[in-house]
Write an enzyme that holds these catalytic residues in place. Structure first.
Site, short mmCIF file in Angstrom:
data_model
loop_
_atom_site.label_atom_id
_atom_site.label_comp_id
_atom_site.label_asym_id
_atom_site.label_seq_id
_atom_site.Cartn_x
_atom_site.Cartn_y
_atom_site.Cartn_z
N ALA A 8 -47.45 -1.94 0.13
CA ALA A 8 -46.11 -2.73 0.80
C ALA A 8 -46.18 -3.87 -0.22
O ALA A 8 -46.91 -4.45 -0.54
CB ALA A 8 -46.63 -3.11 2.28
N GLU A 34 27.56 14.71 3.02
CA GLU A 34 26.37 13.83 2.84
C GLU A 34 26.59 12.70 3.98
O GLU A 34 27.63 12.38 4.19
CB GLU A 34 26.33 13.13 1.64
N ARG A 38 14.34 4.40 -2.95
CA ARG A 38 13.93 4.07 -1.68
C ARG A 38 12.45 3.93 -1.22
O ARG A 38 12.14 3.32 -0.29
CB ARG A 38 14.77 4.97 -0.64
N ASN A 61 12.23 10.05 1.88
CA ASN A 61 12.91 9.35 0.94
C ASN A 61 12.39 7.99 0.70
O ASN A 61 12.60 7.11 0.08
CB ASN A 61 14.49 9.18 1.33
N LEU A 79 13.18 20.31 -7.91
CA LEU A 79 14.08 19.12 -8.47
C LEU A 79 13.20 17.79 -8.17
O LEU A 79 12.78 17.56 -7.07
CB LEU A 79 15.35 19.02 -7.94
N TYR A 92 -32.50 1.29 -1.43
CA TYR A 92 -31.59 2.00 -2.50
C TYR A 92 -32.10 2.75 -3.54
O TYR A 92 -33.41 2.35 -4.11
CB TYR A 92 -31.02 0.62 -3.16
N GLY A 101 22.31 15.72 4.71
CA GLY A 101 23.35 16.28 4.77
C GLY A 101 23.52 17.23 6.05
O GLY A 101 22.85 17.80 6.46
C1 UD1 Z 1 19.36 15.64 -0.53
C2 UD1 Z 1 20.66 16.48 -0.31
C3 UD1 Z 1 21.06 16.52 1.30
C4 UD1 Z 1 19.89 17.14 1.97
C5 UD1 Z 1 18.53 16.31 1.67
C6 UD1 Z 1 17.20 17.29 2.14
C7 UD1 Z 1 22.20 16.28 -2.13
C8 UD1 Z 1 23.42 15.58 -2.77
N1 UD1 Z 1 21.82 15.82 -0.90
O1 UD1 Z 1 19.57 14.28 -0.30
O2 UD1 Z 1 22.20 17.32 1.63
O3 UD1 Z 1 19.85 17.06 3.56
O4 UD1 Z 1 18.34 16.23 0.27
O5 UD1 Z 1 16.05 16.62 1.92
O6 UD1 Z 1 21.71 17.30 -2.66
N2 UD1 Z 1 16.66 14.58 -7.90
C9 UD1 Z 1 16.73 14.68 -9.20
N3 UD1 Z 1 17.67 14.33 -10.08
C10 UD1 Z 1 18.43 13.33 -9.46
C11 UD1 Z 1 18.59 13.16 -8.32
C12 UD1 Z 1 17.59 13.56 -7.33
O7 UD1 Z 1 15.70 15.78 -9.70
O8 UD1 Z 1 19.47 12.85 -10.11
C13 UD1 Z 1 15.41 15.17 -7.16
C14 UD1 Z 1 14.50 14.18 -6.26
O9 UD1 Z 1 13.28 13.98 -7.21
C15 UD1 Z 1 14.15 14.92 -5.12
C16 UD1 Z 1 15.53 15.88 -4.87
O10 UD1 Z 1 16.19 16.06 -5.80
O11 UD1 Z 1 13.13 15.59 -5.17
C17 UD1 Z 1 16.54 15.31 -3.63
O12 UD1 Z 1 16.94 14.21 -4.08
P1 UD1 Z 1 17.10 13.11 -2.96
O13 UD1 Z 1 17.62 11.73 -3.79
O14 UD1 Z 1 15.87 12.66 -2.28
O15 UD1 Z 1 18.13 13.47 -2.14
P2 UD1 Z 1 18.56 13.16 -0.52
O16 UD1 Z 1 19.37 11.93 -0.35
O17 UD1 Z 1 17.24 13.44 0.31
MG MG Z 2 15.15 13.43 -0.28
#
Ligand code: UD1
Ligand code: MG
Length: 455
Positions: free
Chosen positions: A422, A155, A16, A227, A9, A365, A140
């Site tokens: 030189a 969370e 952030r 993050n 993902l 150089y 989480g």
């Molecule tokens: C998430 C988890 C948390 C876990 C943590 C581990 C959830 C709700 N929470 O929180 O339990 O401990 O990761 O690092 O899953 N992303 C998408 N589409 C979206 C949102 C996010 O592709 O709509 C991707 C982001 O690019 C990222 C990953 O999902 O790579 C995680 O998203 P992020 O917002 O970092 O979640 P955390 O707050 O870290």
């Molecule tokens: Mg994250």
């Protein structure tokens, strides 16, 4: 149908980070966060890897190319919603899915293999990677019942004080039974802020599915998620330590690991010593028995065996073996330095080849030059290679002797065994075995090599 496929993902906004660069493209030890994850995933399982990306992620697609497939998430509606985007591409393609986040770059192949093995051994719908070895802030928390069974993930922002005190956190790495996952995704409902949490699948599986099992990470920090930029620096420090440990165990002496920076894609040979305040970055390779540093920066450069680089900078440069450089010299892109060359202090070389045994000790150089073997380049000698419009080439033949403060006004050639005096300003070609002196330089009858004076 293959046994495994993976989803990473990477479509979140990364708000952030406060950055115009997508979060997962921020580098960690010279390599994009998401590439660390994708490489570990590819090593851990042989199936296809699908990356969930935001619309218009050209940068990301360009950098990862066709080692992965892509699916778009139109709007960032949460991790659960991101995973829903994988269904069309992967449904019916694999028995099990490994699901990862693009912001956990410290994960290692070995741990993922463990997660996979554990999942295959259990009948659970989800196997979850948890850890009590990372700072829990922002992650989480894993809630278990009295018998130790996972019941759900809460969370941090939704957790009460007691739940926040739990040390066991969700690493954001999951193995799913595919035939359970696709219908279960439809059961997710949005949070009050409209986000679909992937983590809610855990409560669903615990309640009505064939259950949840857990695996734990092998090493501290492996499940650390990035993050914000404070966490980026923490992850970088952990990764740097891991890289240095690997090279030290492979026979490299790192005099001061705290001030030594080696990127993920760098290679260093046995018995090389890296002195403090030294950075080896990009795709740099260093051979055996070299001495690098102190105070040196080598970027995308190739250094052979038995070389010494002191307090100098190399970018896009190549050193063959037995070369010494520095202190205070700068080798720029396209500098190719053959074996046994000596480059002393305050020298700059760009887009040039210095032949075997060349000596260039002080304040010179060399730009756009082909220098033959065993040429002596006197103190202060330079190429005037740029006329304001074009970069012009210079050629210096084998065994030539370039006197102190010679200006080689390119395009120009100095023949084999020739000598320049030189301070000569050489603006016309000098034939082999000649002597050129004066401003502008004129040819004189040659008596013996070196008579015009040099270092
Ligand atoms: C998430 C988890 C948390 C876990 C943590 C581990 C959830 C709700 N929470 O929180 O339990 O401990 O990761 O690092 O899953 N992303 C998408 N589409 C979206 C949102 C996010 O592709 O709509 C991707 C982001 O690019 C990222 C990953 O999902 O790579 C995680 O998203 P992020 O917002 O970092 O979640 P955390 O707050 O870290
Ligand atoms: Mg994250």
């Amino acid at each position: 149908m293959s046994e495994w496929a993976a989803v990473v993902l990477a479509a979140g906004q990364g708000r952030r980070m406060h950055s115009s660069l997508p979060k997962v493209l921020h580098p960690l030890c010279g390599k994009e966060m998401v590439r660390h994850v994708v490489d570990a995933v590819r090593e851990a399982q042989g199936g296809p890897v699908l990356l969930i990306v935001a619309p218009g992620s050209d940068d990301l697609r360009q950098r990862l190319g066709d080692q992965v497939r892509y699916a778009e998430q139109e709007r960032p509606l949460g991790t659960g919603h991101a995973l829903m985007q994988a269904e069309r591409a992967l449904k019916g393609m694999a028995d099990h899915l490994l699901v990862m986040h693009g912001d956990t770059p410290l994960i290692q192949t070995e741990t993922l293999k463990r997660l996979i093995a554990q999942h295959e051994d259990s009948a659970a719908a989800i196997t979850l990677l948890t850890s009590s070895l990372v700072p829990p802030e922002g992650l989480g928390r894993i809630l278990r019942d009295a018998s130790g069974q996972v019941v759900r993930i809460v969370e941090e922002e939704d957790a009460d004080e007691g739940q926040r005190a739990i040390r066991e956190v969700n690493g954001g790495m999951y193995a799913f039974r595919a035939e359970w996952l696709w219908p279960a995704l439809r059961l997710l409902s949005p949070s009050p802020s409209g986000q679909y949490y992937l983590t809610d699948l855990v409560a669903i599986a615990a309640r009505e599915g064939p259950g949840v099992s857990t695996a734990s990470s092998v090493e501290e920090m492996e499940t650390f998620g990035v993050n914000n930029r404070v966490q980026l620096a923490q992850a970088e420090r952990a990764m740097r330590g891991r890289i240095l440990t690997r090279w030290m165990l492979a026979g490299v002496t790192v005099v001061d690991p705290l001030s030594t920076y080696v990127d993920a894609d760098v290679a260093v040979g046995e018995d090389t010593v890296i002195y403090p305040n030294t950075t080896l970055s990009g795709r740099t390779t260093v051979g055996q028995r070299c001495k690098i540093g102190p105070n040196s920066m080598l970027d995308d450069s190739a250094v052979g065996d038995d070389c010494t680089v002191v307090a100098s900078m190399l970018e896009g440069a190549t050193l063959e073996s037995g070369v010494d450089v520095g202190p205070f010299s700068h080798l720029r892109p396209g500098a190719v330095i053959e074996s046994e060359v000596h480059i002393g202090n305050f020298a700059e070389v760009k887009n040039s080849r210095l032949g075997r045994g060349v000596k260039m000790g002080h304040f010179s150089y060399m730009g756009d030059v082909q220098v033959g073997k065993n040429v002596n380049i006197g103190a202060g000698a330079i190429t005037c290679n740029y006329d304001g419009v074009n970069h012009n080439p210079t050629t210096i033949g084998d065994d030539a002797f370039i006197g102190c403060d010679t200006m080689l006004v390119a395009p120009v050639k100095v023949g084999e065994r020739s000598v320049t005096g030189a301070g000569a300003v050489v603006n016309r070609d000098v034939p082999p075995d000649s002597l050129a002196v004066g401003v502008p330089a004129r040819l004189r009858k040659r008596t013996k090599k070196g008579e015009a004076g040099s270092s």
